[in-house]
Scaffold this motif. Structure first.
Motif, PDB file in Angstrom:
ATOM      1  N   ASN A  73       0.830  -1.200   0.000  1.00  0.00           N
ATOM      2  CA  ASN A  73       0.000   0.000   0.000  1.00  0.00           C
ATOM      3  C   ASN A  73       0.869   1.257   0.000  1.00  0.00           C
ATOM      4  OD1 ASN A  73      -2.721  -1.163   0.173  1.00  0.00           O
ATOM      5  ND2 ASN A  73      -2.033  -1.938   2.150  1.00  0.00           N
ATOM      6  N   GLN A  74       1.924   1.214   0.796  1.00  0.00           N
ATOM      7  CA  GLN A  74       2.884   2.318   0.839  1.00  0.00           C
ATOM      8  C   GLN A  74       4.260   1.751   1.136  1.00  0.00           C
ATOM      9  OE1 GLN A  74       1.002   5.045   3.816  1.00  0.00           O
ATOM     10  NE2 GLN A  74       1.412   6.611   2.272  1.00  0.00           N
ATOM     11  N   PHE A  75       5.272   2.396   0.579  1.00  0.00           N
ATOM     12  CA  PHE A  75       6.644   1.981   0.849  1.00  0.00           C
ATOM     13  C   PHE A  75       7.104   2.672   2.139  1.00  0.00           C
ATOM     14  CE2 PHE A  75       6.262   1.115  -3.688  1.00  0.00           C
ATOM     15  CZ  PHE A  75       6.795  -0.163  -3.745  1.00  0.00           C
ATOM     16  N   VAL A  76       6.740   2.056   3.254  1.00  0.00           N
ATOM     17  CA  VAL A  76       7.073   2.613   4.567  1.00  0.00           C
ATOM     18  C   VAL A  76       7.731   1.521   5.408  1.00  0.00           C
ATOM     19  CG1 VAL A  76       5.214   4.306   4.535  1.00  0.00           C
ATOM     20  CG2 VAL A  76       4.780   2.014   5.449  1.00  0.00           C
ATOM     21  N   GLU A 101      18.552   5.858  -1.913  1.00  0.00           N
ATOM     22  CA  GLU A 101      19.569   4.831  -1.689  1.00  0.00           C
ATOM     23  C   GLU A 101      18.883   3.525  -1.306  1.00  0.00           C
ATOM     24  OE1 GLU A 101      21.935   6.329   1.460  1.00  0.00           O
ATOM     25  OE2 GLU A 101      22.432   8.214   0.446  1.00  0.00           O
ATOM     26  N   VAL A 102      19.336   2.416  -1.907  1.00  0.00           N
ATOM     27  CA  VAL A 102      18.778   1.095  -1.604  1.00  0.00           C
ATOM     28  C   VAL A 102      19.907   0.178  -1.163  1.00  0.00           C
ATOM     29  CG1 VAL A 102      17.534  -0.915  -2.491  1.00  0.00           C
ATOM     30  CG2 VAL A 102      16.917   1.377  -3.283  1.00  0.00           C
ATOM     31  N   ALA A 103      19.707  -0.523  -0.069  1.00  0.00           N
ATOM     32  CA  ALA A 103      20.686  -1.496   0.412  1.00  0.00           C
ATOM     33  C   ALA A 103      19.923  -2.704   0.954  1.00  0.00           C
ATOM     34  CB  ALA A 103      21.574  -0.892   1.495  1.00  0.00           C
ATOM     35  N   TYR A 104      20.593  -3.853   0.925  1.00  0.00           N
ATOM     36  CA  TYR A 104      19.966  -5.077   1.437  1.00  0.00           C
ATOM     37  C   TYR A 104      20.834  -5.670   2.533  1.00  0.00           C
ATOM     38  CZ  TYR A 104      17.992  -9.738   1.746  1.00  0.00           C
ATOM     39  OH  TYR A 104      17.428 -10.889   2.222  1.00  0.00           O
ATOM     40  N   ARG A 105      20.258  -5.799   3.719  1.00  0.00           N
ATOM     41  CA  ARG A 105      20.930  -6.430   4.854  1.00  0.00           C
ATOM     42  C   ARG A 105      19.885  -7.224   5.626  1.00  0.00           C
ATOM     43  NH1 ARG A 105      23.277  -1.180   4.758  1.00  0.00           N
ATOM     44  NH2 ARG A 105      21.727  -0.456   6.276  1.00  0.00           N
ATOM     45  N   ASN A 106      19.586  -8.448   5.129  1.00  0.00           N
ATOM     46  CA  ASN A 106      18.530  -9.282   5.701  1.00  0.00           C
ATOM     47  C   ASN A 106      17.206  -8.522   5.755  1.00  0.00           C
ATOM     48  OD1 ASN A 106      17.628 -11.739   6.706  1.00  0.00           O
ATOM     49  ND2 ASN A 106      17.810 -11.081   8.823  1.00  0.00           N
ATOM     50  N   GLY A 107      16.979  -7.761   4.751  1.00  0.00           N
ATOM     51  CA  GLY A 107      15.838  -6.866   4.647  1.00  0.00           C
ATOM     52  C   GLY A 107      16.281  -5.660   3.841  1.00  0.00           C
ATOM     53  N   PHE A 108      15.349  -4.867   3.404  1.00  0.00           N
ATOM     54  CA  PHE A 108      15.688  -3.733   2.546  1.00  0.00           C
ATOM     55  C   PHE A 108      15.699  -2.429   3.338  1.00  0.00           C
ATOM     56  CE2 PHE A 108      14.444  -6.778  -0.673  1.00  0.00           C
ATOM     57  CZ  PHE A 108      15.397  -6.542  -1.650  1.00  0.00           C
ATOM     58  N   TYR A 109      16.772  -1.683   3.138  1.00  0.00           N
ATOM     59  CA  TYR A 109      16.873  -0.335   3.677  1.00  0.00           C
ATOM     60  C   TYR A 109      16.777   0.644   2.510  1.00  0.00           C
ATOM     61  CZ  TYR A 109      18.900   4.043   5.193  1.00  0.00           C
ATOM     62  OH  TYR A 109      19.109   5.371   5.429  1.00  0.00           O
ATOM     63  N   ARG A 121       7.066  10.516  -2.830  1.00  0.00           N
ATOM     64  CA  ARG A 121       7.990   9.600  -2.148  1.00  0.00           C
ATOM     65  C   ARG A 121       7.819   8.151  -2.606  1.00  0.00           C
ATOM     66  NH1 ARG A 121       7.353   9.123   4.179  1.00  0.00           N
ATOM     67  NH2 ARG A 121       5.601   7.839   3.468  1.00  0.00           N
ATOM     68  N   ASP A 122       6.586   7.649  -2.641  1.00  0.00           N
ATOM     69  CA  ASP A 122       6.365   6.259  -3.023  1.00  0.00           C
ATOM     70  C   ASP A 122       6.839   5.973  -4.443  1.00  0.00           C
ATOM     71  OD1 ASP A 122       5.428   5.395  -0.637  1.00  0.00           O
ATOM     72  OD2 ASP A 122       3.363   5.061  -1.258  1.00  0.00           O
ATOM     73  N   VAL A 123       6.591   6.913  -5.344  1.00  0.00           N
ATOM     74  CA  VAL A 123       7.008   6.730  -6.737  1.00  0.00           C
ATOM     75  C   VAL A 123       8.527   6.668  -6.827  1.00  0.00           C
ATOM     76  CG1 VAL A 123       7.017   7.748  -9.038  1.00  0.00           C
ATOM     77  CG2 VAL A 123       4.936   7.831  -7.648  1.00  0.00           C
ATOM     78  N   SER A 127      10.610   3.258  -7.962  1.00  0.00           N
ATOM     79  CA  SER A 127      11.520   3.310  -9.110  1.00  0.00           C
ATOM     80  C   SER A 127      12.918   2.868  -8.727  1.00  0.00           C
ATOM     81  CB  SER A 127      11.560   4.729  -9.694  1.00  0.00           C
ATOM     82  OG  SER A 127      10.293   5.109 -10.185  1.00  0.00           O
ATOM     83  N   ALA A 128      13.381   3.291  -7.552  1.00  0.00           N
ATOM     84  CA  ALA A 128      14.718   2.914  -7.105  1.00  0.00           C
ATOM     85  C   ALA A 128      14.799   1.416  -6.814  1.00  0.00           C
ATOM     86  CB  ALA A 128      15.092   3.715  -5.858  1.00  0.00           C
ATOM     87  N   LEU A 129      13.759   0.851  -6.226  1.00  0.00           N
ATOM     88  CA  LEU A 129      13.750  -0.586  -5.949  1.00  0.00           C
ATOM     89  C   LEU A 129      13.758  -1.391  -7.247  1.00  0.00           C
ATOM     90  CD1 LEU A 129      11.236  -0.758  -2.965  1.00  0.00           C
ATOM     91  CD2 LEU A 129      13.619  -1.525  -2.920  1.00  0.00           C
ATOM     92  N   ARG A 130      12.955  -0.976  -8.204  1.00  0.00           N
ATOM     93  CA  ARG A 130      12.929  -1.690  -9.484  1.00  0.00           C
ATOM     94  C   ARG A 130      14.302  -1.654 -10.156  1.00  0.00           C
ATOM     95  NH1 ARG A 130       7.762  -2.572 -12.050  1.00  0.00           N
ATOM     96  NH2 ARG A 130       6.060  -2.084 -10.614  1.00  0.00           N
ATOM     97  N   LEU A 131      14.950  -0.510 -10.114  1.00  0.00           N
ATOM     98  CA  LEU A 131      16.283  -0.394 -10.702  1.00  0.00           C
ATOM     99  C   LEU A 131      17.270  -1.310  -9.974  1.00  0.00           C
ATOM    100  CD1 LEU A 131      18.061   1.091 -12.779  1.00  0.00           C
ATOM    101  CD2 LEU A 131      18.493   2.830 -11.028  1.00  0.00           C
ATOM    102  N   TRP A 132      17.196  -1.348  -8.644  1.00  0.00           N
ATOM    103  CA  TRP A 132      18.078  -2.207  -7.851  1.00  0.00           C
ATOM    104  C   TRP A 132      17.831  -3.675  -8.181  1.00  0.00           C
ATOM    105  CZ3 TRP A 132      18.093  -6.147  -4.352  1.00  0.00           C
ATOM    106  CH2 TRP A 132      19.222  -6.298  -3.539  1.00  0.00           C
TER     107      TRP A 132
END
Length: 244
Positions: A73-76, A101-109, A121-123, A127-132
């Motif tokens: 529903n929201q990227f929160v 910024e996107v990072a993965y450490r046993n979950g997404f930051y 913000r959500d858009v 977009s950043a997650l899809r690129l990652w």
């Protein structure tokens, strides 16, 4: 449109110069029927009539799977998104930077610019997650090509990561291999199967016994991996549900 009792099933009909018989595919995106180029309307109607009960069952099952698919529903912080066959928790924080910024450490930051408006913000995060995801998938695919392709003489001319609606991969006549970026949501073993599947098409252009035999020499448990892909297609998406 195929009507069976009170059920209406829309479908896309595609004629193929290489198809030798009719093929029906049911995906979260809809129903596609591929027939030989010379197929008559009566022949097509006959195929639909013979498979109508199966089509009703499959479309109902697919609708149930789509309804159960993970949605955001929201990227929160606290939201969960699919990754490698699991739902991973998301942590979102504002930063002083100008990019997401996107990072993965046993979950997404995910860190987003604090200057970004709430409406955008959500858009920006999506977009950043899809690129990652696409970048990580390309790295994985390249590694599997080196591991399985080169030792078996299956070297593609090029590799492309695409957003394909009705297939997980394809192998062109020019020996280019295409993979659907949504495979990043499948377990890594399933992605490995998809890569090997397309690599084997470099030698065998159809799905005959020799083709499956070649896959079996590389991945003896390929049937288990294929079954996961067939049964969990609804899981392989990143859907954001907007309020109405």
């Amino acid at each position: 449109m195929l009507t069976v009792g009170d059920t209406a099933i829309p479908y896309i009909l595609r004629r193929s110069g290489t198809a030798s018989r009719a093929r029906i595919t049911v995906t979260p995106g809809g129903v596609e029927i591929v027939v030989p180029a010379a197929a008559t309307d009566d022949e097509i109607a006959g195929v639909l009539a013979r498979r109508r009960a199966w089509l009703v069952e499959q479309t109902q099952q697919m609708a149930a799977r789509v309804a159960a698919a993970p949605k955001v529903n929201q990227f929160v912080s606290g939201a969960k998104i699919p990754y490698r066959g699991r739902l991973m928790r998301l942590k979102v924080e504002p930063t002083d930077g100008t990019l997401v910024e996107v990072a993965y450490r046993n979950g997404f930051y995910v860190g987003y610019p604090r200057t970004a408006s709430e409406a955008s913000r959500d858009v920006l995060i999506e977009s950043a997650l899809r690129l990652w995801f696409r970048k990580r998938l390309r790295e994985d695919v390249s590694a599997f090509v080196r591991q399985h392709g080169e030792p078996n003489g299956l070297k593609p001319r090029s590799i492309h990561i695409k957003d394909q609606k009705h297939m997980w991969g394809s192998c062109g006549d020019d020996r280019s291999v295409n993979l659907n970026w949504h495979l990043i949501f499948a377990p890594k073993t399933v992605l490995e199967y998809a890569v090997v599947h397309e690599l084997c098409h470099l030698r065998h252009r159809n799905h005959d016994r020799d083709f499956w035999g070649l896959i079996g020499t590389i991945l003896p448990d390929w049937e288990v991996r294929k079954a996961w892909l067939d049964q969990n297609e609804h899981f392989l998406a990143l859907r954001r549900v907007e309020a109405t």
